[in-house]
Every structure is written in C-alpha cells, then in structure tokens.
Design a protein around this motif. Structure first.
Motif, PDB file in Angstrom:
ATOM      1  N   VAL A  23      26.366  -8.584  29.442  1.00  0.00           N
ATOM      2  CA  VAL A  23      26.484  -9.907  30.039  1.00  0.00           C
ATOM      3  C   VAL A  23      26.285 -10.950  28.954  1.00  0.00           C
ATOM      4  CG1 VAL A  23      25.517 -11.524  31.703  1.00  0.00           C
ATOM      5  CG2 VAL A  23      25.694  -9.130  32.295  1.00  0.00           C
ATOM      6  N   ARG A  73      29.232  -9.059  37.234  1.00  0.00           N
ATOM      7  CA  ARG A  73      28.162  -8.819  36.254  1.00  0.00           C
ATOM      8  C   ARG A  73      27.569  -7.438  36.412  1.00  0.00           C
ATOM      9  NH1 ARG A  73      25.812 -14.165  37.751  1.00  0.00           N
ATOM     10  NH2 ARG A  73      24.605 -12.765  39.059  1.00  0.00           N
ATOM     11  N   SER A 133      30.954  -9.564  30.876  1.00  0.00           N
ATOM     12  CA  SER A 133      31.224 -10.703  31.747  1.00  0.00           C
ATOM     13  C   SER A 133      30.248 -11.822  31.433  1.00  0.00           C
ATOM     14  CB  SER A 133      31.122 -10.296  33.214  1.00  0.00           C
ATOM     15  OG  SER A 133      29.811  -9.921  33.512  1.00  0.00           O
ATOM     16  N   ALA A 162      27.641 -14.995  32.209  1.00  0.00           N
ATOM     17  CA  ALA A 162      26.575 -15.120  33.206  1.00  0.00           C
ATOM     18  C   ALA A 162      27.031 -15.952  34.394  1.00  0.00           C
ATOM     19  CB  ALA A 162      25.339 -15.750  32.580  1.00  0.00           C
ATOM     20  N   ASP A 206      35.418 -12.376  34.673  1.00  0.00           N
ATOM     21  CA  ASP A 206      34.308 -12.941  35.439  1.00  0.00           C
ATOM     22  C   ASP A 206      34.524 -12.939  36.939  1.00  0.00           C
ATOM     23  OD1 ASP A 206      36.267 -14.982  35.533  1.00  0.00           O
ATOM     24  OD2 ASP A 206      34.692 -16.409  36.046  1.00  0.00           O
TER      25      ASP A 206
END
Lengths: 52, 730
Positions: free
Chosen positions: B660, B654, B645, B647, B629
């Motif tokens: 996502v 992202r 990744s 949110a 992230d």
C-alpha cells in the motif's frame, strides 16, 4: 581459586537483576513504541519544570 | 473477516481473503453496534517527529473532557482517554487545526494489535536466551582457555543449570512448530533446529556427568538466541504491516441512513432489506444497489468503473453500491443489498481471481525444503560411519552427529531472510510504502510487466481547469462566484484555481444535477451542465458558464499524481514493459498515455476484462505488477503476481494488494522495485554466506575435529555476517 565461589554467584546475581529489569520493562509495555520513545527523549516540554 | 481471523492464526497474512473485505462481515458489523468505550483511537498518518508528538498531545489535553492523550509514533496513532461525551468526530477538526490529518479508528478492531501478546512473549524468550548465552559463554571461555578437571566440571555443571531451563523455556516456539510439522508428516526448518537443540543439551549433560571434555551448552543456548532474534524480526515486520493494514480497514464504517415513515435512523448495511428507502447525503457513498426515487444529483462512479466524468442521477436512475453522491441529497429505494449487490458480485470475481493464482513459495521455504533432509542425512550418515569406524563407540558417534547438527543448524539461514526483509520494509515504510505480505518484496523483484489503472492511480482523481487563461475576465469572475456555492468536485477545483475577485452575485442557488444559478445585475448567470446552460457539449470533462447570453466552456483535466512521471520514467529505464488499462473513455486515456509515454493502453475496460488482460499477460509468461485503486481493479489486483494500491483506494482494493502506497507521491514505487531487487540479491548472498561457512565447518565436524569453540565461532560469525550484509541495503 576460592575467589570463584564469590565471583560466580555475584556475576549470576548481577545478570539476574538485569534480566528482572528487562521483565519489568516488558510488563510495563516499554517496548510498544520504540520510535516514539526515541523521539520523546528529545522533547523540551518538561526541561524547566517537572510534569505537573 | 480475514483480518480478525489473522490474529489467532498468527501466520495468516491480512491479504488472505480480499474477497471478504469487499462485503463487510457479520462479525465486524456486530462489533460496530457495540457501545464504544471512552478510550478513543485516532490514526495520524502524517505524524513523524518529537514536535508532532508534543503538539498533538498538548493540543488534545487542552480539550475539555480529555484526561490523557498519548501518541504512538511507531504505529502512527494516538490513544485518548476521555469522558464519554467526547467523540472522535469532535477531535478530528481540532487535530486538523493543529495541522494533522486524523481518522477515527475502530477500537474494537484494533484491540488485538494493541496487546501484541505473541510479540512480547517472543521478546521475553529472547531476553532469557540472551542472558543465559552471555553467562554460559563466560564459563565456556574459561573452559576453552584451559580450565581442567574439577574446575571444568564445576563450570559445566553451572552452565547446565543455566542452559537447561533456558532451552526448555526459550526453545518452545521451535519445539511447538517442529512438532506441528512432524504431525502432518513434513520436515520443516524447525525439525533439525529442535533436534540440534535437544541433542546438544542432552549430550552435554551426559558428558558433564561423565566429566567429559566437551560440552555444547553454549552452542545450544546461542542457537536458541540467534534463531529467536530472526523469529522476532520476522514477527515484528508482520505485526507492523498487519496493524497498519487493519488501520486502513478501520477507516471505513459501513453504515446507512434508513428512512422509515419520514424518520431517519442510522443502521448497519446488513440490516437493510430490499424495498427499504435510504437517504444518501451529498458526499456520501451509496450503501446499496438501488433506484433513485427522489432528488437530483450527480454521482461519481470513478471508483467502480474508472470513469472520470460524473453522471447525472435523478428519479429512475439506477445507482450501484460504492458510487459517491456529489451535489444533492438522494432518496434511494434498495433493489439489492448484501449478497446480491454489485459489491458482492465484485467480491465473487475477486475470489475467483484469488483461487486461480498460484501460491508463491518464498526463497526461505525453498531453501528449507532442500536443506532439512540434507542436514538429517549428513548427521545420520556421520553417526553410522563413526559407529562402524570405532567399532560401536556409541558415545563418540553421537557426539559427532550432534556436532554436525549444531554446525549445520540454519542459524544464519534463520536470520538471513528476516534481517533483509526487516531492513527493506523499514526502509520502504519510511518512504511511504507499506509491505503487507512478507514475500511481496521477492515477487516484486521478478516483475517484468507493469499494468496501471488511470483514475485515482496515475491521476489523483481530482480535476484541474486547463483553459482558464483563454476565458474573458468577467466570465471567470462570474464562474468563480458561482463555483464558491457548490461542493461539486469541478466547482471546488474551479474555486481553488481562480485567483481573481469573484463577481458580486445575488440569489445564489444550486440546482442539484444541473449546476448553480445566480443573478448578476438582474441577469441570470449559470454554471453547470452543457444542456442546462445552453452550450454545445465538448467531448472532454468540462463545465459551462453562461454570462450575458454567451456560453464558455471551462475544460478540466485530471491532475497527474505527483511522482507519477518519475515513477513511469524510472520503470521504463529499468526495462519494464508498461500498460495502461482504464475503464474511462478513450480520449482521456490516450491523452494520459501519450503524456507519460506509455505506448500500450486500452480504454473502456470492464472489471472482468481487466482480469482477463492480466491473466493473458501471465499466460505469456510475464510477471505482472498491477497498480490500481478502484473496485473495478480489485480482481485484477488479486490476479496479478504482485500488486500495489494507494491509501486513497477502496478497502477491498487495498486488502487485495500486497503493498500500500501511504503518501500521495508515486515516486517511491520505483524505489520499491529497486529495493526489492536489491533485497532479493541480499537474501541470496546471505544464503551463499551461510553455505560457505558450512562448506568449511561441516567436513571438520564429520571428521570429528569439531570442538565447542569451533561451533561457537562458526555460528556467531556467520550470524553476524548475514545481519551486517542485510544492513548494507541502500
């Protein structure tokens, strides 16, 4: 077989009306939110009285 | 910016340029400085039902100045028409009060998906093709069931009158794309499609002129219809992914507060120059690299480095763009902005990782590459053979080669992939996973190595106290009272965790960078850093409380992301190798790894080392799934074979990743791996199914036994079979 001269135009006309209705629905953005529209029909908000 | 360019190019995926997203582009900043119209757009990630729509719409309409509000459930957002004085910021707390998380969206960025012209155009063509197909089929059935002579000719003429304009109008996407690929000297899938449509239409027109027995109008129109359906599904998946990806991008607005002669003004980051002074409020993100000139605070570096412990910042401390200021306001002198900032250096790292990554060729592309030449060869072969066999009967030979093209035409092939991808990504979207790239599912299915980041990925990045039950009651009460006065993450976590009555404190004041101080019955009590409180620092995340001359350490551990254990266990059960790569200190990393049962782990990794590790694994022939992230993961995300990744990750991370995770729960990741494997299997099955139909039908066509009825049957049955097979996805 003369009936065909009536039936074929009629079937084409009816199909054409359907196509025009589809065009209209498309133009007025009725396919933008299919999931929302599916849920919207179940709302009870205006069941008793029309939307003001 | 990659996202903005994507609309025009049509087929460019939002992840085309993750490097661009790291540093906001001039275009985006220009759009931000434009006056915002009264039409507001808010993202509603948690809205999901009819009741949600009513609550949100009625709640917003009750706000003075709001004319109308309409929720779009498909895109999870609400558009509001309101007077200019109503701002999005004022609506967010109202929605929060109704129980819905909301984020402001930039309407300038969003306008492009709102008017999805390409999608509407495709749908219109699909509608026309559907109408024509049904009518022509009606007439064709009459011909197949034995209408003769004049009736047959009449029916053929009516069919022609319907089919020809339809083909010209609805077939345009194929003609255009075929022409484009021919011009650069390639044989795409659209070349045989266009050839089949054109050849079928013209040969049928010729036959109709000469009162022939066979016309392929129905086949030509049906071909267009089924292929358009595939094209539309494909477009739809991409449009939903694109709008959601763009929604995420619109969440962060790159602005800074510049202080000139004591006057504060809000400017875009690109307007900042070296030497400027910016003010960073508590809770704000550092807009630039710089040096602190006044103020005391602590900064959270976790997104940049993966460190879970906040660091002290005071005059003279160097801070980097992307760090979060925690407790006190800071004045920062800009040392590097724009190109030279650490954010931009990270962007360069991402760009390098992107360029070394080999482009993935999707199953559909590989199939098309083998298929197109074969189809052309077969058709021309049939033409040549029948010319020779019939002694130069051009009409018969062309008829046969057209029949071969129609039958082999990749109708099912065009539906095989989009139908499966649509079914799979719809399923995953409902589970809270957003597939940004169409080939991500196929790549995910091949993964054999999973690399995790720690802070913010496997953990939530929010600490929770671990040893509260070991503390004396009075110390706990004092700590709770002190913690209530601060917005520092550890204090917030403490306030949330302590259930008892807080002690009655007076003179509460926060000393930025150190902690909180107050008086209890005339005696000073403190909560904060070890050296300030007078305690011996422990080697893990902790805060210290001073009560009655005694100090107590309150230890914290990062909270595990819900579903992380399930996901890790499922991945291990599926036989994947796991690795934990973190920028954090070794003690918390080792602790987490043993807790989750991950045997391979490494701590203190720099961004470049993470990329190198991923590349090393790939050089050994592993297909790596990277889940991360932070900014420090971005380059590794771009390098990996496929990446996910959450949110909550930074913009750049992202954008660099293919998938996502929209919710907090991590369990869907394991589902994604399973569904990806399944959908790849379905795609292969679908290829097999359409090949099987061809194996039966093509020899018949080559022998000259194919009739329009056979072509229509083969085409529709194979298309329906592959669609049904796609829906079997669980």
């Amino acid at each position: 077989m003369e009936i065909l001269t009536i039936l074929i135009p009629v079937s084409l006309l009816l199909g054409g009306i359907g196509l025009l209705a589809f065009f209209w629905a498309l133009k007025t953005k009725q396919f933008e939110d299919p999931q929302g529209d599916a849920a919207r029909i179940l709302k009870t908000d205006y069941d008793d009285h029309p939307k003001p | 910016m990659a996202l903005a360019d994507g609309y025009d190019a049509g087929h460019v995926s939002p992840s085309a340029c993750p490097a661009c997203a790291v540093a906001p582009s001039a275009e985006r900043l220009a759009e931000l400085s434009r006056p915002v119209s009264a039409r507001l757009m808010l993202s509603l990630p948690t809205a999901h039902c009819a009741a949600c729509m009513s609550t949100v719409e009625n709640g917003l309409q009750a706000v003075p100045g709001v004319q109308s509000a309409r929720v779009n459930l498909t895109l999870r957002r609400v558009s509001v028409d309101a007077d200019p004085e109503v701002t999005a910021e004022s609506l967010i707390p109202i929605l929060a009060g109704l129980g819905y998380e909301a984020h402001e969206l930039d309407p300038g960025l969003l306008s492009a998906t709102e008017t999805d012209k390409q999608g509407r155009e495709l749908l219109m063509r699909l509608g026309v093709a559907g109408f024509a197909m049904m009518n022509v089929m009606l007439l064709s059935v009459a011909v197949w069931s034995g209408a003769g002579d004049a009736t047959r000719d009449l029916f053929h003429w009516i069919s022609a009158a319907i089919a020809l304009p339809t083909v010209v109008f609805a077939g345009q996407p194929f003609f255009k794309s075929a022409w484009a690929s021919l011009r650069v000297g390639r044989l795409g899938m659209d070349v045989p499609i266009s050839l089949a449509i054109i050849l079928a239409s013209s040969i049928s027109l010729f036959e109709t002129f000469n009162s022939g027995h066979h016309a392929y109008f129905d086949a030509a129109v049906m071909l267009v219809f089924f292929l358009l359906a595939g094209r539309y599904l494909d477009h739809r998946t991409r449009a939903v992914a694109r709008s959601a990806a763009e929604e995420l991008a619109a969440l962060e607005v790159p602005r800074a507060i510049r202080v000139v002669d004591g006057v504060e003004e809000t400017v875009t980051i690109s307007a900042l120059a070296v030497g400027d002074t910016v003010r960073v409020r508590p809770g704000g993100r550092m807009p630039v690299d710089g040096e602190v000139i006044s103020g005391m605070s602590e900064v959270d570096r976790s997104l940049l480095t993966g460190e879970s412990l906040p660091a002290v910042a005071g005059p003279g401390t160097m801070v980097a763009a992307g760090e979060i200021n925690l407790t006190g306001p800071l004045m920062v002198r800009v040392i590097a902005a724009g190109r030279d900032s650490s954010l931009h250096r990270m962007a360069d790292l991402v760009a390098v990782a992107e360029s070394t990554k080999t482009k993935y060729t999707s199953l559909a592309e590989r199939a098309a590459r083998a298929y197109s030449p074969l189809v052309h060869l077969l058709s021309f072969g049939a033409f040549g053979y029948w010319m020779w066999a019939t002694g130069g009967d051009l009409r018969y030979a062309i008829n046969i080669s057209a029949a071969v093209l129609i039958i082999t035409c990749p109708c099912a092939l065009g539906l095989a992939v989009p139908a499966v991808v649509t079914a799979a990504s719809g399923k995953l979207f409902r589970k809270g996973l957003l597939i940004k790239d169409g080939t991500a599912l196929e790549r995910l299915a091949e993964v054999d190595y999973v690399v995790f980041d720690k802070t913010g990925t496997l953990t939530l990045g929010t600490p929770t106290p671990t040893n509260l039950d070991m503390l004396p009651q009075d110390a706990l009460a004092v700590a709770a009272g002190l913690a209530a006065g601060s917005s520092h993450p550890l204090a917030v976590a403490l306030t949330r965790a302590v259930t008892g009555q807080p002690a009655p404190l007076t003179d509460l004041r926060e000393v930025p960078g150190y902690g909180i101080e107050a008086r209890l019955n005339g005696e000073t009590v403190r909560l904060g850093r070890a050296e300030w409180v007078g305690a011996a620092p422990a080697d893990e995340t902790a805060t210290y409380v001073l009560v009655a001359g005694e100090t107590h350490a309150i230890k914290f551990a990062d909270k595990l992301r819900p579903g992380a254990e399930t996901a890790v266990a499922a991945m291990k059960a599926a036989g994947l190798r796991l690795m934990l790569l973190s920028g954090d200190a070794s003690a918390p990393v080792a602790d987490l790894a043993t807790r989750l049962g991950i045997t391979e782990f490494a701590a203190g990794k720099l961004p470049a080392e993470k990329v190198a590790q991923v590349r090393a694994l790939q050089d050994q022939g592993h297909k790596v799934l990277m889940i991360g992230d932070g900014l420090n993961d971005t380059a590794a995300l771009a390098q990996a074979y496929v990446s996910i990744s959450p949110a909550s990750a930074l913009d750049a991370a992202r954008t660099a990743s293919d998938i996502v995770l929209l919710g907090q729960d991590m369990a869907p990741v394991a589902d994604a791996l399973r569904i990806a494997k399944q959908s790849t299997r379905r795609i292969r099955e679908n290829f097999g199914l359409s090949a099987a139909y061809n194996v039966v039908a093509v020899p018949l066509a080559l022998m000259g036994l194919a009739t329009p009825l056979l072509a229509a049957l083969a085409m529709s049955v194979s298309s329906i079979t592959v669609s049904l097979n796609a829906l079997r996805l669980r």
